[in-house]
Scaffold this motif. Sequence first.
Motif, PDB file in Angstrom:
ATOM      1  N   THR A 154       8.879  10.251   0.005  1.00  0.00           N
ATOM      2  CA  THR A 154       9.155   8.723  -0.395  1.00  0.00           C
ATOM      3  C   THR A 154       8.026   8.228  -1.374  1.00  0.00           C
ATOM      4  OG1 THR A 154      10.127   8.115   1.711  1.00  0.00           O
ATOM      5  CG2 THR A 154       8.902   6.409   0.284  1.00  0.00           C
ATOM      6  N   VAL A 155       6.646   8.835  -1.160  1.00  0.00           N
ATOM      7  CA  VAL A 155       5.496   8.839  -1.950  1.00  0.00           C
ATOM      8  C   VAL A 155       5.906   9.667  -3.467  1.00  0.00           C
ATOM      9  CG1 VAL A 155       3.130   9.429  -2.514  1.00  0.00           C
ATOM     10  CG2 VAL A 155       3.918   8.407  -0.221  1.00  0.00           C
ATOM     11  N   LEU A 156       6.380  10.855  -3.344  1.00  0.00           N
ATOM     12  CA  LEU A 156       6.470  11.619  -4.373  1.00  0.00           C
ATOM     13  C   LEU A 156       7.851  11.089  -5.364  1.00  0.00           C
ATOM     14  CD1 LEU A 156       6.376  15.148  -2.991  1.00  0.00           C
ATOM     15  CD2 LEU A 156       4.494  13.834  -4.140  1.00  0.00           C
ATOM     16  N   THR A 157       8.648  10.170  -4.815  1.00  0.00           N
ATOM     17  CA  THR A 157       9.571   9.734  -5.549  1.00  0.00           C
ATOM     18  C   THR A 157       9.172   8.376  -5.928  1.00  0.00           C
ATOM     19  OG1 THR A 157      10.799   9.030  -3.679  1.00  0.00           O
ATOM     20  CG2 THR A 157      11.541  11.228  -4.836  1.00  0.00           C
ATOM     21  N   GLY A 158       8.052   7.767  -5.849  1.00  0.00           N
ATOM     22  CA  GLY A 158       7.607   6.260  -6.454  1.00  0.00           C
ATOM     23  C   GLY A 158       8.198   5.516  -5.415  1.00  0.00           C
ATOM     24  N   LEU A 159       8.709   5.475  -4.232  1.00  0.00           N
ATOM     25  CA  LEU A 159       8.914   4.552  -3.340  1.00  0.00           C
ATOM     26  C   LEU A 159      10.212   4.281  -3.309  1.00  0.00           C
ATOM     27  CD1 LEU A 159       6.325   1.926  -2.623  1.00  0.00           C
ATOM     28  CD2 LEU A 159       6.541   4.201  -1.653  1.00  0.00           C
ATOM     29  N   ASN A 160      11.306   5.355  -3.630  1.00  0.00           N
ATOM     30  CA  ASN A 160      12.554   5.156  -4.126  1.00  0.00           C
ATOM     31  C   ASN A 160      12.983   4.532  -2.856  1.00  0.00           C
ATOM     32  OD1 ASN A 160      15.595   6.136  -3.352  1.00  0.00           O
ATOM     33  ND2 ASN A 160      15.099   6.774  -5.647  1.00  0.00           N
ATOM     34  N   PRO A 161      13.965   3.309  -2.925  1.00  0.00           N
ATOM     35  CA  PRO A 161      14.468   2.520  -1.644  1.00  0.00           C
ATOM     36  C   PRO A 161      15.294   3.344  -0.791  1.00  0.00           C
ATOM     37  CG  PRO A 161      15.597   1.844  -3.700  1.00  0.00           C
ATOM     38  CD  PRO A 161      14.507   2.797  -4.033  1.00  0.00           C
ATOM     39  N   TYR A 162      16.124   4.279  -1.381  1.00  0.00           N
ATOM     40  CA  TYR A 162      17.007   5.136  -0.462  1.00  0.00           C
ATOM     41  C   TYR A 162      16.411   6.063   0.571  1.00  0.00           C
ATOM     42  CZ  TYR A 162      20.346   3.067  -3.604  1.00  0.00           C
ATOM     43  OH  TYR A 162      21.115   2.429  -4.522  1.00  0.00           O
ATOM     44  N   THR A 163      15.173   6.669  -0.035  1.00  0.00           N
ATOM     45  CA  THR A 163      14.381   7.581   0.877  1.00  0.00           C
ATOM     46  C   THR A 163      13.400   6.696   1.844  1.00  0.00           C
ATOM     47  OG1 THR A 163      12.343   7.626  -0.869  1.00  0.00           O
ATOM     48  CG2 THR A 163      14.158   9.378  -0.933  1.00  0.00           C
ATOM     49  N   VAL A 164      13.182   5.388   1.482  1.00  0.00           N
ATOM     50  CA  VAL A 164      12.555   4.376   2.347  1.00  0.00           C
ATOM     51  C   VAL A 164      13.583   4.059   3.423  1.00  0.00           C
ATOM     52  CG1 VAL A 164      11.501   2.213   2.599  1.00  0.00           C
ATOM     53  CG2 VAL A 164      10.959   3.432   0.685  1.00  0.00           C
ATOM     54  N   ALA A 165      14.591   3.934   3.178  1.00  0.00           N
ATOM     55  CA  ALA A 165      15.646   3.685   4.423  1.00  0.00           C
ATOM     56  C   ALA A 165      15.794   4.833   5.064  1.00  0.00           C
ATOM     57  CB  ALA A 165      17.257   3.281   3.701  1.00  0.00           C
ATOM     58  N   LEU A 166      15.995   5.918   4.681  1.00  0.00           N
ATOM     59  CA  LEU A 166      15.874   7.156   5.480  1.00  0.00           C
ATOM     60  C   LEU A 166      14.902   7.231   6.196  1.00  0.00           C
ATOM     61  CD1 LEU A 166      17.756   9.882   2.819  1.00  0.00           C
ATOM     62  CD2 LEU A 166      18.743   8.588   4.791  1.00  0.00           C
ATOM     63  N   HIS A 167      13.720   6.851   5.776  1.00  0.00           N
ATOM     64  CA  HIS A 167      12.467   7.008   6.402  1.00  0.00           C
ATOM     65  C   HIS A 167      12.535   6.327   7.647  1.00  0.00           C
ATOM     66  CE1 HIS A 167       8.384   8.389   7.067  1.00  0.00           C
ATOM     67  NE2 HIS A 167       7.963   7.198   6.486  1.00  0.00           N
ATOM     68  N   MET A 168      13.061   4.940   7.509  1.00  0.00           N
ATOM     69  CA  MET A 168      13.057   4.187   8.488  1.00  0.00           C
ATOM     70  C   MET A 168      13.963   4.650   9.573  1.00  0.00           C
ATOM     71  SD  MET A 168      12.335   1.122  10.136  1.00  0.00           S
ATOM     72  CE  MET A 168      12.881  -0.175  11.086  1.00  0.00           C
ATOM     73  N   ILE A 169      15.426   5.028   9.200  1.00  0.00           N
ATOM     74  CA  ILE A 169      16.399   5.603  10.215  1.00  0.00           C
ATOM     75  C   ILE A 169      15.853   6.807  11.011  1.00  0.00           C
ATOM     76  CG2 ILE A 169      18.787   6.608  10.148  1.00  0.00           C
ATOM     77  CD1 ILE A 169      19.219   4.747   7.760  1.00  0.00           C
ATOM     78  N   ALA A 170      15.033   7.582  10.252  1.00  0.00           N
ATOM     79  CA  ALA A 170      14.678   8.667  10.882  1.00  0.00           C
ATOM     80  C   ALA A 170      13.537   8.193  12.014  1.00  0.00           C
ATOM     81  CB  ALA A 170      13.978   9.595   9.972  1.00  0.00           C
ATOM     82  N   ALA A 171      12.953   7.260  11.919  1.00  0.00           N
ATOM     83  CA  ALA A 171      11.792   6.612  12.825  1.00  0.00           C
ATOM     84  C   ALA A 171      12.632   6.143  13.989  1.00  0.00           C
ATOM     85  CB  ALA A 171      11.191   5.695  12.035  1.00  0.00           C
ATOM     86  N   MET A 172      13.821   5.429  13.661  1.00  0.00           N
ATOM     87  CA  MET A 172      14.467   5.027  14.819  1.00  0.00           C
ATOM     88  C   MET A 172      15.347   5.830  15.556  1.00  0.00           C
ATOM     89  SD  MET A 172      14.360   1.693  15.039  1.00  0.00           S
ATOM     90  CE  MET A 172      13.808   0.170  14.466  1.00  0.00           C
TER      91      MET A 172
ATOM     92  N   SER B 221       0.767  -1.090   0.023  1.00  0.00           N
ATOM     93  CA  SER B 221      -0.008   0.086  -0.074  1.00  0.00           C
ATOM     94  C   SER B 221       1.017   1.341   0.015  1.00  0.00           C
ATOM     95  CB  SER B 221      -0.930   0.188   1.143  1.00  0.00           C
ATOM     96  OG  SER B 221      -1.564  -1.183   1.362  1.00  0.00           O
ATOM     97  N   GLY B 222       2.155   1.189  -0.290  1.00  0.00           N
ATOM     98  CA  GLY B 222       3.048   2.436  -0.334  1.00  0.00           C
ATOM     99  C   GLY B 222       2.368   3.442  -1.054  1.00  0.00           C
ATOM    100  N   LEU B 223       1.955   2.955  -2.310  1.00  0.00           N
ATOM    101  CA  LEU B 223       1.398   4.056  -3.302  1.00  0.00           C
ATOM    102  C   LEU B 223      -0.077   3.970  -3.142  1.00  0.00           C
ATOM    103  CD1 LEU B 223       3.871   3.869  -6.156  1.00  0.00           C
ATOM    104  CD2 LEU B 223       3.753   5.397  -4.404  1.00  0.00           C
ATOM    105  N   GLY B 224      -0.705   3.525  -2.141  1.00  0.00           N
ATOM    106  CA  GLY B 224      -1.995   3.647  -1.985  1.00  0.00           C
ATOM    107  C   GLY B 224      -2.519   5.260  -1.971  1.00  0.00           C
ATOM    108  N   CYS B 225      -1.854   6.078  -1.389  1.00  0.00           N
ATOM    109  CA  CYS B 225      -2.092   7.595  -1.763  1.00  0.00           C
ATOM    110  C   CYS B 225      -1.225   7.825  -2.791  1.00  0.00           C
ATOM    111  CB  CYS B 225      -2.168   8.536  -0.325  1.00  0.00           C
ATOM    112  SG  CYS B 225      -3.620   8.197   0.861  1.00  0.00           S
ATOM    113  N   THR B 226      -1.694   8.578  -3.831  1.00  0.00           N
ATOM    114  CA  THR B 226      -0.809   8.708  -5.032  1.00  0.00           C
ATOM    115  C   THR B 226       0.151   9.861  -4.795  1.00  0.00           C
ATOM    116  OG1 THR B 226      -2.544   9.755  -6.371  1.00  0.00           O
ATOM    117  CG2 THR B 226      -2.234   7.412  -6.581  1.00  0.00           C
ATOM    118  N   THR B 227      -0.120  10.723  -3.924  1.00  0.00           N
ATOM    119  CA  THR B 227       0.553  11.786  -3.763  1.00  0.00           C
ATOM    120  C   THR B 227       0.726  12.477  -2.535  1.00  0.00           C
ATOM    121  OG1 THR B 227       1.164  14.154  -4.719  1.00  0.00           O
ATOM    122  CG2 THR B 227      -1.412  13.578  -4.126  1.00  0.00           C
ATOM    123  N   TRP B 228       1.551  13.467  -2.189  1.00  0.00           N
ATOM    124  CA  TRP B 228       1.520  14.153  -0.710  1.00  0.00           C
ATOM    125  C   TRP B 228       1.554  15.740  -0.785  1.00  0.00           C
ATOM    126  CZ3 TRP B 228       5.034  16.957   2.027  1.00  0.00           C
ATOM    127  CH2 TRP B 228       5.165  16.822   3.316  1.00  0.00           C
TER     128      TRP B 228
END
Length: 307
Positions: free
Chosen positions: A108-126, A28-35
């Motif tokens: 992350t959504v605007l870049t189409g779930l780019n894996p590097y922004t996904v990784a940064l998203h997780m690191i920021a959460a930690m 569901s990563g692109l369940g919402c198509t924009t942000w």
Amino acid sequence: MVRRAAFAALVMSVVIVVTGGAVRLTASGLGCTTWPRCTDESLTPTAEMGFHGVVEFTNRMLTYVLSAAVGWAILAARCHRPWRRSMTKLGWAQFWLVMSNAVLGGITVLTGLNPYTVALHMIAAMALVWVALLMWERSKEGDGPPVLSVARPIHQLSYVLVTVVGLLVAAGTLVTGAGHHPGTPKDNKIVPRIPIDYDRLAQFHADFAFVSVGLAIAVIFVFAAVKAPPAAKARAKELLAVLLLQGVLGFVQYFTDAPELMVGLHMLLAALTWIAALRVPLALRTRTVEEVAADTPAPRTPETATV
């Protein structure tokens, strides 16, 4: 009050890690198509977006619950008497981490779930988990200068342990970026992936796991030899237990093609492992409660009062 509020913020920081993983695991990563809107025309998901839109939007709404928990922590710290500037700063640090992670989620959504922004998203959460834990732990202490309970090299060893566990978590985000769950339906070939062999990244991640377990065992023996505080010994053993459980789950997950439920549990345990590691050095020092807080003006006496 501050302690309860800080604990609520810590719990929500872990919950948002798990629900963020659920978004990816349900494709569901692109369940919402924009942000920041869900679609170009609608703030909320439309009926045509179905299940995936609801999952993604629900995770976005949970950010407000997290923000409310952090806001409670800030207010509790600010209203506490005597006022402790350090606690208020930790509360505001959580607020800005939540805001920055929300922006990262949008990118992350605007870049189409780019894996590097996904990784940064997780690191920021930690990083948010880290600060939330620190505020909760500090709520049980005073504001006096930290006093080490062991020799400084032993304390530094605990920070080496935290660093290795942090690298273990970071390596896990790379495995995610090349793994089986890109965050969209599997027939979607548009989502980019990390261009490194998945098996090699998994082995790289496993290597950090072996080092983490070995170092945790070493720390347990060192703590026993130097007669470290009982709390530090207990926390080191807790960390080893979580690491072993996480390692077993990781191996089962790898050889069963990463089923969604196991990956979700792996993410929960990743947050708990991080917390367990961070608590070890915190048990190796004490802070005294100051009779007069540094930020509280001293009471005026008859000799200094003016008419």
